[in-house]
Scaffold this motif. Sequence first.
Motif, PDB file in Angstrom:
ATOM      1  N   ASP A  32     -21.903   4.970 -10.010  1.00 42.48           N
ATOM      2  CA  ASP A  32     -21.217   6.259 -10.140  1.00 42.48           C
ATOM      3  C   ASP A  32     -21.137   7.010  -8.795  1.00 42.48           C
ATOM      4  OD1 ASP A  32     -21.433   5.665 -12.929  1.00 42.48           O
ATOM      5  OD2 ASP A  32     -23.354   6.729 -13.030  1.00 42.48           O
ATOM      6  N   SER A  47     -25.645   7.575  -8.970  1.00 42.20           N
ATOM      7  CA  SER A  47     -26.744   7.413  -9.913  1.00 42.20           C
ATOM      8  C   SER A  47     -27.681   6.347  -9.346  1.00 42.20           C
ATOM      9  CB  SER A  47     -26.230   6.920 -11.264  1.00 42.20           C
ATOM     10  OG  SER A  47     -25.308   7.823 -11.814  1.00 42.20           O
ATOM     11  N   PHE A  63     -29.262   3.283 -19.984  1.00 42.51           N
ATOM     12  CA  PHE A  63     -29.003   3.899 -18.677  1.00 42.51           C
ATOM     13  C   PHE A  63     -30.025   5.027 -18.535  1.00 42.51           C
ATOM     14  CE2 PHE A  63     -24.939   1.979 -19.819  1.00 42.51           C
ATOM     15  CZ  PHE A  63     -24.590   1.340 -18.649  1.00 42.51           C
ATOM     16  N   MET A  65     -31.935   6.510 -16.233  1.00 43.19           N
ATOM     17  CA  MET A  65     -32.264   6.842 -14.852  1.00 43.19           C
ATOM     18  C   MET A  65     -33.085   8.130 -14.763  1.00 43.19           C
ATOM     19  SD  MET A  65     -29.037   5.612 -15.401  1.00 43.19           S
ATOM     20  CE  MET A  65     -27.556   6.234 -14.656  1.00 43.19           C
ATOM     21  N   TRP A 100     -27.708  11.050 -15.303  1.00 40.75           N
ATOM     22  CA  TRP A 100     -26.489  10.259 -15.154  1.00 40.75           C
ATOM     23  C   TRP A 100     -25.668  10.722 -13.948  1.00 40.75           C
ATOM     24  CZ3 TRP A 100     -24.164   8.594 -20.581  1.00 40.75           C
ATOM     25  CH2 TRP A 100     -25.057   7.728 -21.197  1.00 40.75           C
ATOM     26  N   ALA A 101     -24.385  10.381 -13.950  1.00 39.41           N
ATOM     27  CA  ALA A 101     -23.552  10.491 -12.743  1.00 39.41           C
ATOM     28  C   ALA A 101     -23.491  11.900 -12.138  1.00 39.41           C
ATOM     29  CB  ALA A 101     -22.145  10.036 -13.089  1.00 39.41           C
ATOM     30  N   ILE A 151     -21.341  15.205 -19.948  1.00 37.35           N
ATOM     31  CA  ILE A 151     -21.798  14.471 -18.754  1.00 37.35           C
ATOM     32  C   ILE A 151     -20.760  14.488 -17.629  1.00 37.35           C
ATOM     33  CG2 ILE A 151     -23.212  12.896 -20.121  1.00 37.35           C
ATOM     34  CD1 ILE A 151     -20.928  10.768 -19.667  1.00 37.35           C
ATOM     35  N   ASP A 152     -21.112  13.810 -16.552  1.00 44.34           N
ATOM     36  CA  ASP A 152     -20.210  13.437 -15.456  1.00 44.34           C
ATOM     37  C   ASP A 152     -19.519  14.628 -14.786  1.00 44.34           C
ATOM     38  OD1 ASP A 152     -21.028  10.897 -16.074  1.00 44.34           O
ATOM     39  OD2 ASP A 152     -19.050  10.100 -16.544  1.00 44.34           O
ATOM     40  N   GLU A 244     -14.545   9.061 -19.575  1.00 41.16           N
ATOM     41  CA  GLU A 244     -15.590   9.694 -18.759  1.00 41.16           C
ATOM     42  C   GLU A 244     -15.183   9.587 -17.288  1.00 41.16           C
ATOM     43  OE1 GLU A 244     -19.162   7.466 -19.683  1.00 41.16           O
ATOM     44  OE2 GLU A 244     -18.430   5.642 -18.735  1.00 41.16           O
ATOM     45  N   ALA A 245     -16.071  10.032 -16.392  1.00 42.44           N
ATOM     46  CA  ALA A 245     -15.886   9.833 -14.947  1.00 42.44           C
ATOM     47  C   ALA A 245     -14.672  10.568 -14.370  1.00 42.44           C
ATOM     48  CB  ALA A 245     -15.799   8.339 -14.607  1.00 42.44           C
ATOM     49  N   THR A 293     -19.180  -0.392 -17.474  1.00 40.44           N
ATOM     50  CA  THR A 293     -18.739   0.916 -16.974  1.00 40.44           C
ATOM     51  C   THR A 293     -17.884   0.765 -15.722  1.00 40.44           C
ATOM     52  OG1 THR A 293     -20.659   1.262 -15.535  1.00 40.44           O
ATOM     53  CG2 THR A 293     -20.869   1.999 -17.830  1.00 40.44           C
ATOM     54  N   HIS A 295     -16.588   3.587 -12.739  1.00 37.13           N
ATOM     55  CA  HIS A 295     -16.771   4.993 -12.340  1.00 37.13           C
ATOM     56  C   HIS A 295     -16.594   5.064 -10.826  1.00 37.13           C
ATOM     57  CE1 HIS A 295     -19.031   8.934 -13.251  1.00 37.13           C
ATOM     58  NE2 HIS A 295     -18.583   9.017 -12.003  1.00 37.13           N
ATOM     59  N   HIS A 310     -18.291   0.976  -8.508  1.00 34.91           N
ATOM     60  CA  HIS A 310     -19.459   0.093  -8.642  1.00 34.91           C
ATOM     61  C   HIS A 310     -19.086  -1.133  -9.463  1.00 34.91           C
ATOM     62  CE1 HIS A 310     -20.469   2.620 -12.447  1.00 34.91           C
ATOM     63  NE2 HIS A 310     -19.943   1.488 -12.836  1.00 34.91           N
ATOM     64  N   ARG A 321     -26.307  -1.541 -11.532  1.00 26.90           N
ATOM     65  CA  ARG A 321     -25.050  -1.631 -10.804  1.00 26.90           C
ATOM     66  C   ARG A 321     -25.251  -1.467  -9.302  1.00 26.90           C
ATOM     67  NH1 ARG A 321     -22.985   2.908 -14.902  1.00 26.90           N
ATOM     68  NH2 ARG A 321     -25.119   3.551 -14.390  1.00 26.90           N
TER      69      ARG A 321
HETATM   70  O1  FUB Z   1     -24.357   5.963 -15.152  1.00 32.25           O
HETATM   71  C1  FUB Z   1     -24.466   6.456 -16.467  1.00 32.25           C
HETATM   72  C2  FUB Z   1     -23.134   6.670 -17.056  1.00 32.25           C
HETATM   73  O2  FUB Z   1     -22.425   5.440 -17.081  1.00 32.25           O
HETATM   74  C3  FUB Z   1     -22.244   7.603 -16.276  1.00 32.25           C
HETATM   75  O3  FUB Z   1     -22.560   8.954 -16.420  1.00 32.25           O
HETATM   76  C4  FUB Z   1     -20.946   7.177 -16.818  1.00 32.25           C
HETATM   77  O4  FUB Z   1     -19.841   7.651 -16.113  1.00 32.25           O
HETATM   78  C5  FUB Z   1     -21.067   5.674 -16.761  1.00 32.25           C
HETATM   79  O5  FUB Z   1     -20.803   5.168 -15.490  1.00 32.25           O
END
Ligand code: FUB
Length: 344
Positions: A32, A47, A63, A65, A100-101, A151-152, A244-245, A293, A295, A310, A321
Amino acid sequence: SCESPQQDTTEEETTENGFLNEPLISDHYTADPSAHVFEGRIYIYPSHDVESVVEEDDSGAHFNMRDYHVYSMERPGGEITDHGMVLDVDDVPWAKRQMWAPDAATKDGKYYLYFPAKDQEDIFRLGVAVADSPAGPFTAQPDPMEGSFSIDPAVFEDHDGQHYIYWGGIWGGQLQKWRTGEYLSTGTSPYDDEPADDEPAIAPKVARLSSDMLQFGEEPRDIQILDEDGSPILAGDHDRRFFEAAWVHHYNDKYYFSYSTGDTHNIAYAIGDSPYGPFTYQGVILKPVEGWTNHHSIVEFEGKWYIFYHDTELSGETHLRNIKMTELKHRPDGTIETIDPMRR
Ligand code: FUB
């Protein structure tokens, strides 16, 4: 293979950046990538993917993180500096998991990191953290942005210095649960609460930022993505609807809104005359990459445009990723040449 998160370092490290289209970073998993030119350098806010013990599910729990690193380079193809870990979930009072991102912005010598994370109720919110340098470290605000959800986040600075925040992501990103203006979950599946296929797709959101950069400066608005006839893209149109993204860039007096189509794995784009849209769908910028994904971010550096994205070349695992970059070309009519990342 990559380091586990326990081996993270906060010291600066410099590594050789291989060729464009090659993984930019190989000692951590990264995804991301939001890139910006700050103080004449290219800074990347990705991310930080980790080998999670959380089982894969449809809401993206794997995911999992927990922190962010910042990277920078003097020019495309130059050496990459890892500025170390700049924000950890334990230093964000309201956040529980799933950092996330992110994206970053600057105003009046301060730098702002915008990021999504799940709060104690497992509802995604957007947070802000502040630094004196684009390389961090960032100090989180005690609470999420008031009224924030999903998100994002991506922040765009217009010519007049006004900043706009764009955000949203459906399914695991929970945007479909906010259709009434409140969090409403009618089932346990991330696919519940979506509109019917023949209804307009769920809209990504935009708001002007407050002058202190820490809050929405107005009620969030829906972004309209229209087809060539001026009708909204429909929820059943998975090839073209927003997933998303979100990212916005400005080129030749037009605003470009680009985004991932999620389960059809494209980075698509739409063009408009205002940072609020409406945006008219144009096509695909980046075809599917290895991994589920897709992004990206788009940035201009010394007159050339680049897309950061990515794939999963280093791991073969969808949640581990590695970021990459390549040149992006606008045609004379303003449309963008489609990139096929599988053709190297
Ligand atoms: O990296 C986590 C999530 O996966 C991101 O927030 C989304 O955009 C997707 O890439």
